[in-house]
Design an enzyme around this catalytic site. Structure first.
Site, PDB file in Angstrom:
ATOM      1  N   ASP A  97     -32.223 -15.470  -6.174  1.00  0.00           N
ATOM      2  CA  ASP A  97     -32.797 -14.779  -5.021  1.00  0.00           C
ATOM      3  C   ASP A  97     -32.152 -13.460  -4.661  1.00  0.00           C
ATOM      4  O   ASP A  97     -32.301 -12.986  -3.531  1.00  0.00           O
ATOM      5  CB  ASP A  97     -32.700 -15.724  -3.811  1.00  0.00           C
ATOM      6  CG  ASP A  97     -31.269 -16.195  -3.571  1.00  0.00           C
ATOM      7  OD1 ASP A  97     -30.341 -15.535  -4.062  1.00  0.00           O
ATOM      8  OD2 ASP A  97     -31.089 -17.219  -2.884  1.00  0.00           O
ATOM      9  N   GLU A 119     -33.438 -21.472 -11.163  1.00  0.00           N
ATOM     10  CA  GLU A 119     -33.265 -21.838  -9.740  1.00  0.00           C
ATOM     11  C   GLU A 119     -34.494 -21.381  -8.933  1.00  0.00           C
ATOM     12  O   GLU A 119     -34.395 -20.699  -7.917  1.00  0.00           O
ATOM     13  CB  GLU A 119     -31.969 -21.282  -9.134  1.00  0.00           C
ATOM     14  CG  GLU A 119     -31.564 -22.008  -7.862  1.00  0.00           C
ATOM     15  CD  GLU A 119     -30.286 -21.490  -7.231  1.00  0.00           C
ATOM     16  OE1 GLU A 119     -29.206 -21.948  -7.626  1.00  0.00           O
ATOM     17  OE2 GLU A 119     -30.371 -20.621  -6.337  1.00  0.00           O
ATOM     18  N   GLU A 133     -33.016 -12.813   0.759  1.00  0.00           N
ATOM     19  CA  GLU A 133     -33.165 -13.749  -0.362  1.00  0.00           C
ATOM     20  C   GLU A 133     -34.485 -14.510  -0.347  1.00  0.00           C
ATOM     21  O   GLU A 133     -35.067 -14.785  -1.395  1.00  0.00           O
ATOM     22  CB  GLU A 133     -31.999 -14.736  -0.393  1.00  0.00           C
ATOM     23  CG  GLU A 133     -30.661 -14.134  -0.814  1.00  0.00           C
ATOM     24  CD  GLU A 133     -29.900 -13.474   0.317  1.00  0.00           C
ATOM     25  OE1 GLU A 133     -30.438 -13.369   1.442  1.00  0.00           O
ATOM     26  OE2 GLU A 133     -28.758 -13.047   0.091  1.00  0.00           O
ATOM     27  N   HIS A 209     -20.359 -14.851   4.380  1.00  0.00           N
ATOM     28  CA  HIS A 209     -20.664 -13.475   3.964  1.00  0.00           C
ATOM     29  C   HIS A 209     -22.126 -13.070   4.146  1.00  0.00           C
ATOM     30  O   HIS A 209     -22.467 -11.921   3.906  1.00  0.00           O
ATOM     31  CB  HIS A 209     -20.338 -13.314   2.481  1.00  0.00           C
ATOM     32  CG  HIS A 209     -21.339 -14.016   1.592  1.00  0.00           C
ATOM     33  ND1 HIS A 209     -21.278 -15.346   1.328  1.00  0.00           N
ATOM     34  CD2 HIS A 209     -22.440 -13.563   0.957  1.00  0.00           C
ATOM     35  CE1 HIS A 209     -22.290 -15.700   0.544  1.00  0.00           C
ATOM     36  NE2 HIS A 209     -23.021 -14.628   0.314  1.00  0.00           N
ATOM     37  N   ARG A 211     -25.767 -11.720   4.890  1.00  0.00           N
ATOM     38  CA  ARG A 211     -26.214 -10.535   5.628  1.00  0.00           C
ATOM     39  C   ARG A 211     -26.668 -10.858   7.055  1.00  0.00           C
ATOM     40  O   ARG A 211     -26.348 -10.131   7.995  1.00  0.00           O
ATOM     41  CB  ARG A 211     -27.387  -9.865   4.900  1.00  0.00           C
ATOM     42  CG  ARG A 211     -26.946  -8.839   3.898  1.00  0.00           C
ATOM     43  CD  ARG A 211     -28.104  -8.303   3.104  1.00  0.00           C
ATOM     44  NE  ARG A 211     -27.578  -7.567   1.969  1.00  0.00           N
ATOM     45  CZ  ARG A 211     -27.363  -6.259   1.969  1.00  0.00           C
ATOM     46  NH1 ARG A 211     -27.653  -5.532   3.016  1.00  0.00           N
ATOM     47  NH2 ARG A 211     -26.851  -5.682   0.911  1.00  0.00           N
ATOM     48  N   HIS A 242     -14.882 -12.398   1.191  1.00  0.00           N
ATOM     49  CA  HIS A 242     -15.834 -11.608   0.396  1.00  0.00           C
ATOM     50  C   HIS A 242     -15.439 -10.132   0.449  1.00  0.00           C
ATOM     51  O   HIS A 242     -14.925  -9.660   1.466  1.00  0.00           O
ATOM     52  CB  HIS A 242     -17.232 -11.802   0.988  1.00  0.00           C
ATOM     53  CG  HIS A 242     -18.366 -11.397   0.089  1.00  0.00           C
ATOM     54  ND1 HIS A 242     -18.709 -10.082  -0.121  1.00  0.00           N
ATOM     55  CD2 HIS A 242     -19.230 -12.129  -0.643  1.00  0.00           C
ATOM     56  CE1 HIS A 242     -19.743 -10.029  -0.959  1.00  0.00           C
ATOM     57  NE2 HIS A 242     -20.075 -11.268  -1.285  1.00  0.00           N
TER      58      HIS A 242
END
Ligand code: UD1
Ligand code: UDP
Length: 372
Positions: A97, A119, A133, A209, A211, A242
């Site tokens: 994604d 996936e 994603e 992490h 967004r 991250h």
């Protein structure tokens, strides 16, 4: 002539899940594999390549400070198109994604090269969460010819969108990765990890992490983490931070001074998987960790408002804790004070596969091309 398969990826989680497959492709008669890195990530991607002893055939080296979704998308389409026109494969494989996945699938589609989506079929049904994603994986499904769905649930999600041709339920290749990374008596490579005494008490692994969590949510999460550390003096918290500056800066500011909260650099996946085997609880907004931790019997509290991985929630080993400070503290407090509740969530369980997903994907590719 073998079927030529070009695997393209750019971030850490894609590499962890695509390299076991690339390894399998290399070992499969009738398939010839190449690896293309977009390098949407750099250091965190290179760490995974080193663990798998993998080398790229092409490396677009795209990561720039302050990169945006638009700039990565544009750069992947331009760069990957150049490769595809020079070295046209029979099949392009993308994963999951990310911006890399969607943009690479679009570039292959424009060249009329079939795309296999590894996936496939995970959904929250909320286009803005996870951002971007949910859009990336839905759009990739529209462009792909072959769909490798990890679970029965992901097959159903695709069917609801009328994607039913060439859909294969394979398990998730993240479980295949354990065969490379997990070892008894493993000694950590990271000096920072070696410096932490894991026998001193209980340990929580934290990662965050996403967004949609950057900014306010991340600060709420960090306040909860601070309170958990203060409430439980026997607890240490390990947070491999991250490399995104929008994560590193608030992490240092809010958590950097606490003696039992260890902010460390990202560790490679071999260190991470073996660490996961030795800790007590996971707090995370990561996707991959929701699949790995249940396999090792480690309870997970998800620092998000929903998940596209409901299989482990239904099985009772993953709980969606949300992003509010009080909710996270409450969920962690229960597990850290009520042994029965903790044990109930600590069952080792594998809804995401048996470690043979890559083999199934290779067989499906061979079947598809032989049939043609
Ligand atoms: C991306 C993926 C997300 C995945 C995450 C894994 C999209 C839309 N999102 O997140 O699905 O969960 O990667 O980590 O594709 N950086 C470095 N070195 C690195 C890696 C990152 O310095 O090795 C810094 C860079 O400043 C970069 C920033 O981190 O600009 C953010 O990286 P980016 O790939 O844009 O992250 P996300 O899109 O948040
Ligand atoms: N991971 C790692 N080193 C770390 C933190 C995580 O190797 O310091 C691994 C983890 O085991 C999982 C993957 O990275 O397989 C998750 O990646 P990330 O959280 O970046 O992305 P997501 O899974 O959310 O897409």
């Amino acid at each position: 002539m073998p079927v030529s398969v070009m695997s393209v990826f750019g971030t850490r989680p894609e590499a962890i899940k695509m390299l076991p497959l690339a390894k399998r492709i290399a070992a499969t008669r009738g398939l010839a594999g190449k690896i293309v890195l977009t390098a949407q990530h750099r250091e965190m991607l290179d760490q995974v390549m080193a663990v798998f002893g993998a080398a790229a055939d092409y490396d677009l080296n795209l990561m720039r400070p302050g990169q945006t979704l638009s700039s990565i998308t544009a750069d992947v389409i331009t760069g990957f198109t150049e490769i595809l026109t020079r070295d046209r494969p029979d099949l392009v494989l993308v994963h999951g994604d990310t911006t890399t996945s969607f943009a690479a699938a679009l570039a292959a589609f424009y060249q009329q090269i079939p795309v296999g989506h590894v996936e496939a079929g995970l959904r929250t049904h909320n286009l803005y969460s996870p951002f971007s994603e949910e859009a990336n994986r839905s759009l990739t499904a529209r462009l792909a010819t072959l769909h490798f769905a990890p679970t029965a649930r992901s097959v159903q999600n695709l069917a609801r969108e009328n994607v039913t041709a060439h859909v294969h339920q394979t398990g998730n290749t993240v479980i295949d990765a354990f065969a490379t990374t997990m070892r008894e008596g493993y000694r950590f490579k990271s000096g920072q990890l070696r410096g932490i005494d894991l026998s001193a008490g209980r340990t929580i692994l934290l990662t965050a992490h996403r967004r949609e969590n950057l900014g306010k949510h991340l600060r709420q999460i960090f306040r909860a983490v601070l309170e958990i550390a203060n409430r439980f003096p026997d607890i240490q918290i390990i947070y491999p931070v991250h490399k995104n500056p929008a994560v590193m800066e608030p992490a240092r500011e809010l958590l950097g001074a606490h003696p039992r909260i260890h902010l460390i650099d990202p560790v490679d996946v071999e260190d991470l998987h073996n660490l996961l085997g030795r800790i007590d609880l996971v707090l995370t907004d990561s996707g991959g960790l929701q699949e790995e931790a249940p396999a090792l019997g480690k309870p997970v509290l998800v620092l998000r408002t929903e998940t596209e991985r409901p299989e482990a929630v239904e099985a009772g080993v993953v709980r969606v804790a949300g992003v509010d400070t009080a909710d996270i503290i409450k969920a962690a407090h229960l597990l850290l004070t009520d042994n029965a509740a903790y044990l109930q969530m600590s069952r080792a369980l594998n809804p995401y596969g048996d470690g043979h997903a890559s083999e199934r994907i290779c067989n499906a590719i061979l079947e598809f091309f032989n049939a043609r």
